[in-house]
Design a protein around this motif. Structure first.
Motif, PDB file in Angstrom:
ATOM      1  N   SER A  81     -40.943  -3.265  34.489  1.00 19.77           N
ATOM      2  CA  SER A  81     -40.282  -2.649  33.333  1.00 19.77           C
ATOM      3  C   SER A  81     -41.079  -1.466  32.811  1.00 19.77           C
ATOM      4  O   SER A  81     -40.521  -0.570  32.156  1.00 19.77           O
ATOM      5  N   ASN A  82     -42.382  -1.450  33.101  1.00 20.30           N
ATOM      6  CA  ASN A  82     -43.223  -0.329  32.682  1.00 20.30           C
ATOM      7  C   ASN A  82     -43.109   0.866  33.621  1.00 20.30           C
ATOM      8  O   ASN A  82     -43.686   1.925  33.346  1.00 20.30           O
ATOM      9  N   ASN A  83     -42.367   0.674  34.727  1.00 21.89           N
ATOM     10  CA  ASN A  83     -42.267   1.728  35.737  1.00 21.89           C
ATOM     11  C   ASN A  83     -40.840   2.281  35.853  1.00 21.89           C
ATOM     12  O   ASN A  83     -40.480   2.877  36.863  1.00 21.89           O
ATOM     13  N   ILE A  84     -40.031   2.074  34.827  1.00 25.33           N
ATOM     14  CA  ILE A  84     -38.612   2.467  34.885  1.00 25.33           C
ATOM     15  C   ILE A  84     -38.438   3.943  35.181  1.00 25.33           C
ATOM     16  O   ILE A  84     -37.561   4.342  35.967  1.00 25.33           O
ATOM     17  N   GLU A  85     -39.272   4.791  34.589  1.00 24.79           N
ATOM     18  CA  GLU A  85     -39.119   6.245  34.761  1.00 24.79           C
ATOM     19  C   GLU A  85     -39.295   6.670  36.214  1.00 24.79           C
ATOM     20  O   GLU A  85     -38.756   7.711  36.634  1.00 24.79           O
ATOM     21  N   ASN A  86     -40.042   5.906  36.999  1.00 26.55           N
ATOM     22  CA  ASN A  86     -40.311   6.281  38.396  1.00 26.55           C
ATOM     23  C   ASN A  86     -39.360   5.623  39.387  1.00 26.55           C
ATOM     24  O   ASN A  86     -39.444   5.877  40.595  1.00 26.55           O
ATOM     25  N   ILE A  87     -38.467   4.782  38.906  1.00 29.25           N
ATOM     26  CA  ILE A  87     -37.541   4.088  39.804  1.00 29.25           C
ATOM     27  C   ILE A  87     -36.320   4.961  40.050  1.00 29.25           C
ATOM     28  O   ILE A  87     -35.699   5.465  39.118  1.00 29.25           O
ATOM     29  N   ASN A  88     -35.988   5.143  41.325  1.00 27.09           N
ATOM     30  CA  ASN A  88     -34.822   5.938  41.705  1.00 27.09           C
ATOM     31  C   ASN A  88     -34.172   5.340  42.940  1.00 27.09           C
ATOM     32  O   ASN A  88     -34.649   4.345  43.506  1.00 27.09           O
ATOM     33  N   LEU A  89     -33.060   5.931  43.353  1.00 30.69           N
ATOM     34  CA  LEU A  89     -32.282   5.398  44.484  1.00 30.69           C
ATOM     35  C   LEU A  89     -33.110   5.368  45.762  1.00 30.69           C
ATOM     36  O   LEU A  89     -33.063   4.400  46.526  1.00 30.69           O
ATOM     37  N   GLN A  90     -33.898   6.421  46.007  1.00 37.43           N
ATOM     38  CA  GLN A  90     -34.700   6.488  47.225  1.00 37.43           C
ATOM     39  C   GLN A  90     -35.738   5.369  47.260  1.00 37.43           C
ATOM     40  O   GLN A  90     -35.934   4.715  48.287  1.00 37.43           O
ATOM     41  N   LEU A  91     -36.380   5.118  46.138  1.00 35.43           N
ATOM     42  CA  LEU A  91     -37.384   4.054  46.061  1.00 35.43           C
ATOM     43  C   LEU A  91     -36.764   2.691  46.340  1.00 35.43           C
ATOM     44  O   LEU A  91     -37.319   1.879  47.093  1.00 35.43           O
ATOM     45  N   LEU A  92     -35.599   2.430  45.761  1.00 35.45           N
ATOM     46  CA  LEU A  92     -34.936   1.140  45.957  1.00 35.45           C
ATOM     47  C   LEU A  92     -34.535   0.948  47.421  1.00 35.45           C
ATOM     48  O   LEU A  92     -34.592  -0.166  47.947  1.00 35.45           O
ATOM     49  N   LYS A  93     -34.132   2.037  48.092  1.00 33.27           N
ATOM     50  CA  LYS A  93     -33.783   1.945  49.516  1.00 33.27           C
ATOM     51  C   LYS A  93     -35.025   1.627  50.359  1.00 33.27           C
ATOM     52  O   LYS A  93     -34.966   0.837  51.300  1.00 33.27           O
ATOM     53  N   GLU A  94     -36.134   2.245  50.017  1.00 25.28           N
ATOM     54  CA  GLU A  94     -37.362   2.064  50.798  1.00 25.28           C
ATOM     55  C   GLU A  94     -37.924   0.650  50.667  1.00 25.28           C
ATOM     56  O   GLU A  94     -38.570   0.145  51.580  1.00 25.28           O
ATOM     57  N   ILE A  95     -37.692   0.003  49.523  1.00 20.38           N
ATOM     58  CA  ILE A  95     -38.179  -1.369  49.323  1.00 20.38           C
ATOM     59  C   ILE A  95     -37.530  -2.319  50.326  1.00 20.38           C
ATOM     60  O   ILE A  95     -38.149  -3.266  50.812  1.00 20.38           O
ATOM     61  N   ASN A  96     -36.257  -2.072  50.653  1.00 21.40           N
ATOM     62  CA  ASN A  96     -35.549  -2.810  51.703  1.00 21.40           C
ATOM     63  C   ASN A  96     -35.562  -4.329  51.487  1.00 21.40           C
ATOM     64  O   ASN A  96     -35.974  -5.109  52.347  1.00 21.40           O
ATOM     65  N   LEU A  97     -35.117  -4.750  50.306  1.00 26.51           N
ATOM     66  CA  LEU A  97     -35.021  -6.175  49.993  1.00 26.51           C
ATOM     67  C   LEU A  97     -33.647  -6.718  50.355  1.00 26.51           C
ATOM     68  O   LEU A  97     -32.648  -5.996  50.305  1.00 26.51           O
ATOM     69  N   LYS A  98     -33.586  -8.000  50.704  1.00 26.77           N
ATOM     70  CA  LYS A  98     -32.310  -8.668  50.942  1.00 26.77           C
ATOM     71  C   LYS A  98     -31.798  -9.258  49.631  1.00 26.77           C
ATOM     72  O   LYS A  98     -32.564  -9.818  48.852  1.00 26.77           O
ATOM     73  N   THR A  99     -30.497  -9.135  49.415  1.00 29.77           N
ATOM     74  CA  THR A  99     -29.889  -9.674  48.202  1.00 29.77           C
ATOM     75  C   THR A  99     -30.004 -11.200  48.180  1.00 29.77           C
ATOM     76  O   THR A  99     -29.664 -11.866  49.151  1.00 29.77           O
ATOM     77  N   GLY A 100     -30.506 -11.739  47.077  1.00 33.69           N
ATOM     78  CA  GLY A 100     -30.648 -13.186  46.950  1.00 33.69           C
ATOM     79  C   GLY A 100     -31.894 -13.761  47.604  1.00 33.69           C
ATOM     80  O   GLY A 100     -32.104 -14.979  47.570  1.00 33.69           O
ATOM     81  N   GLN A 101     -32.719 -12.907  48.198  1.00 33.15           N
ATOM     82  CA  GLN A 101     -33.945 -13.385  48.856  1.00 33.15           C
ATOM     83  C   GLN A 101     -34.912 -13.944  47.819  1.00 33.15           C
ATOM     84  O   GLN A 101     -35.168 -13.331  46.792  1.00 33.15           O
ATOM     85  N   ILE A 102     -35.451 -15.145  48.089  1.00 34.16           N
ATOM     86  CA  ILE A 102     -36.391 -15.792  47.178  1.00 34.16           C
ATOM     87  C   ILE A 102     -37.803 -15.295  47.471  1.00 34.16           C
ATOM     88  O   ILE A 102     -38.236 -15.254  48.624  1.00 34.16           O
ATOM     89  N   VAL A 103     -38.524 -14.918  46.435  1.00 36.77           N
ATOM     90  CA  VAL A 103     -39.900 -14.449  46.588  1.00 36.77           C
ATOM     91  C   VAL A 103     -40.778 -15.598  47.084  1.00 36.77           C
ATOM     92  O   VAL A 103     -40.725 -16.707  46.543  1.00 36.77           O
ATOM     93  N   ALA A 104     -41.560 -15.336  48.124  1.00 34.87           N
ATOM     94  CA  ALA A 104     -42.389 -16.377  48.735  1.00 34.87           C
ATOM     95  C   ALA A 104     -43.529 -16.789  47.811  1.00 34.87           C
ATOM     96  O   ALA A 104     -44.035 -15.992  47.014  1.00 34.87           O
ATOM     97  N   THR A 105     -43.958 -18.055  47.926  1.00 34.17           N
ATOM     98  CA  THR A 105     -45.053 -18.592  47.114  1.00 34.17           C
ATOM     99  C   THR A 105     -46.401 -18.251  47.738  1.00 34.17           C
ATOM    100  O   THR A 105     -46.600 -18.392  48.938  1.00 34.17           O
ATOM    101  N   SER A 106     -47.330 -17.808  46.908  1.00 32.33           N
ATOM    102  CA  SER A 106     -48.684 -17.484  47.360  1.00 32.33           C
ATOM    103  C   SER A 106     -49.611 -18.668  47.109  1.00 32.33           C
ATOM    104  O   SER A 106     -49.458 -19.390  46.120  1.00 32.33           O
TER     105      SER A 106
END
Length: 413
Positions: A219-244
């Motif tokens: 939320s502190n990085n909203i100004e730097n988030i754009n369409l290109q950045l979201l594409k590069e992250i390449n996340l799957k919809t509904g994917q559960i974040v793995a446990t460390s």
């Protein structure tokens, strides 16, 4: 004979007239209603203007780790549990943790055998503790929620400590058992001494799902988030974040954001500060407010701010969400039941006690398939040019009225 014939002829004539009337009425009804028409019961309902989209969850998250420690962390607080600032979240242990745990487990087995063979006199208090342990273990088998499992395990450990302390202090306990308990406590103390606790730097929700995107999708990085950045992250919809197993984090649970790329008419008209509702996959509808809008090619990147239901989305980064731009509640009818005259006034055809009648209605809100309708007020009828007599006889639409679907307007003039 002639009188009888006249009566019969009269009966036949009346029967023919009745038959003709029935056929005529049926024909008019058929023309009016048609084979596609049906009866709809006016009910209270809600219509929405919504669209299903893909959203990226932005949170304030503080990752916690001790880079000098090589071992796995041991959670003190469970996944999803709320924590206050400076409270311990998890622990690191020095290298002999497994060795100490193995020794404790070995002593537990010896204690079980010793207690069986010595046949101690079981007091009511000890029996109560054992029953509580047995019940917790049975209940634990029926639970799948991680946080509940953690809480049950803590309760069981506390009860086991009570049982051991009670046995140790009992006058019926043999020296051998007391020595085993003493040795067990020694190893437990060593575990505690070797443990390094890690405290929460902020208040929030504990999580061990760490994927390295905590600073990027922040939320502190909203100004730097754009369409290109979201594409590069390449996340799957509904994917559960793995446990460390090496680190944890604390998530700010007061608010979060969802960034959505949109190109609908409503999105093009959207403004910062506008309030909407979002429907999650759980069917929960939550209030949201547009906090940022960024033009992205021919689309818009809209950021929604939410301050409720923060816990339910901790496991995800990218989700399907429904944006409800507006909703309205009232008398809900299908659009196929509404007809319009040459003056752009809207009517429905009501069926009551076998008769059909036109009822003037006002459309409050309309979606693709349904409308919320209401009756006109006196002042509105006057503005439409209605006379006092017409206003007095004006028939209002009501709840549970029966109206026609696909009515033929010209036959009810």
């Amino acid at each position: 004979m002639e009188i009888g014939k006249k009566i019969n002829k009269r009966k036949i004539f009346i029967a023919i007239i009745i038959l003709i009337a029935i056929i005529y009425i049926s024909y008019i009804a058929y023309l009016l209603i048609g084979d596609e028409s049906d009866i709809y019961l006016v009910n209270q309902g809600t219509i929405y203007k919504e669209e299903t989209v893909i959203g990226y969850i932005l949170r304030n998250e503080v990752v916690i780790e001790n880079q000098e420690m090589t071992g796995d962390i041991v959670p003190i607080m469970a996944e999803g549990e709320k924590v206050s600032k400076n409270n311990a979240i998890f622990q690191y242990y020095n290298g002999n943790q497994q060795e100490l745990n193995d020794k404790i487990n070995e002593i537990d087995l010896k204690l079980q055998e010793a207690l069986k063979s010595e046949k101690m006199i079981v007091s009511s208090e000890l029996k109560l503790i054992e029953n509580q342990i047995d019940k917790k273990i049975e209940d634990l088998k029926k639970i799948s929620n991680i946080q509940e499992i953690s809480e049950y395990n803590k309760d069981i450990d506390k009860l086991l400590d009570r049982k051991i302390n009670f046995i140790e202090s009992s006058t019926n306990t043999s020296t051998y058992i007391k020595e085993l308990i003493k040795e067990r406590k020694k190893y437990e103390n060593q575990l505690v001494q070797n443990a390094i606790s890690v405290n929460a730097p902020i208040s929030g929700i504990v999580s061990y799902r760490v994927d390295g995107l905590e600073e990027t999708l922040s939320s502190n990085n909203i100004e730097n988030i754009n369409l290109q950045l979201l594409k590069e992250i390449n996340l799957k919809t509904g994917q559960i974040v793995a446990t460390s197993t090496k680190k944890g984090k604390v998530i700010d649970n007061f608010k979060y954001h969802i960034a959505i790329v949109m190109d609908s008419e409503e999105a093009q008209r959207a403004e910062v500060g506008q309030k909407v509702k979002l429907r999650l996959s759980t069917n929960d509808e939550i209030d949201a407010k547009i906090s940022n809008i960024k033009e992205e090619e021919d689309k818009r990147l809209i950021v929604f701010e939410i301050n409720k239901k923060t816990e339910s989305l901790v496991n995800y980064r990218k989700i399907t969400v429904e944006v409800i731009w507006w909703s309205n509640e009232g008398l809900k009818v299908p659009n196929q039941a509404i007809i319009q005259d040459e003056n752009n006034l809207n009517y429905v055809i009501r069926q009551r006690l076998g008769y059909l009648e036109k009822v003037l209605v006002k459309i409050e809100t309309a979606s693709e398939n349904y409308s919320i309708i209401t009756s006109y007020r006196t002042i509105e009828l006057s503005e439409l040019g209605y006379t006092k007599e017409e206003i007095t006889t004006y028939k209002k639409i009501k709840l549970y009225d029966e109206i026609l679907l696909y009515p033929k307007f010209d036959l009810v003039e």
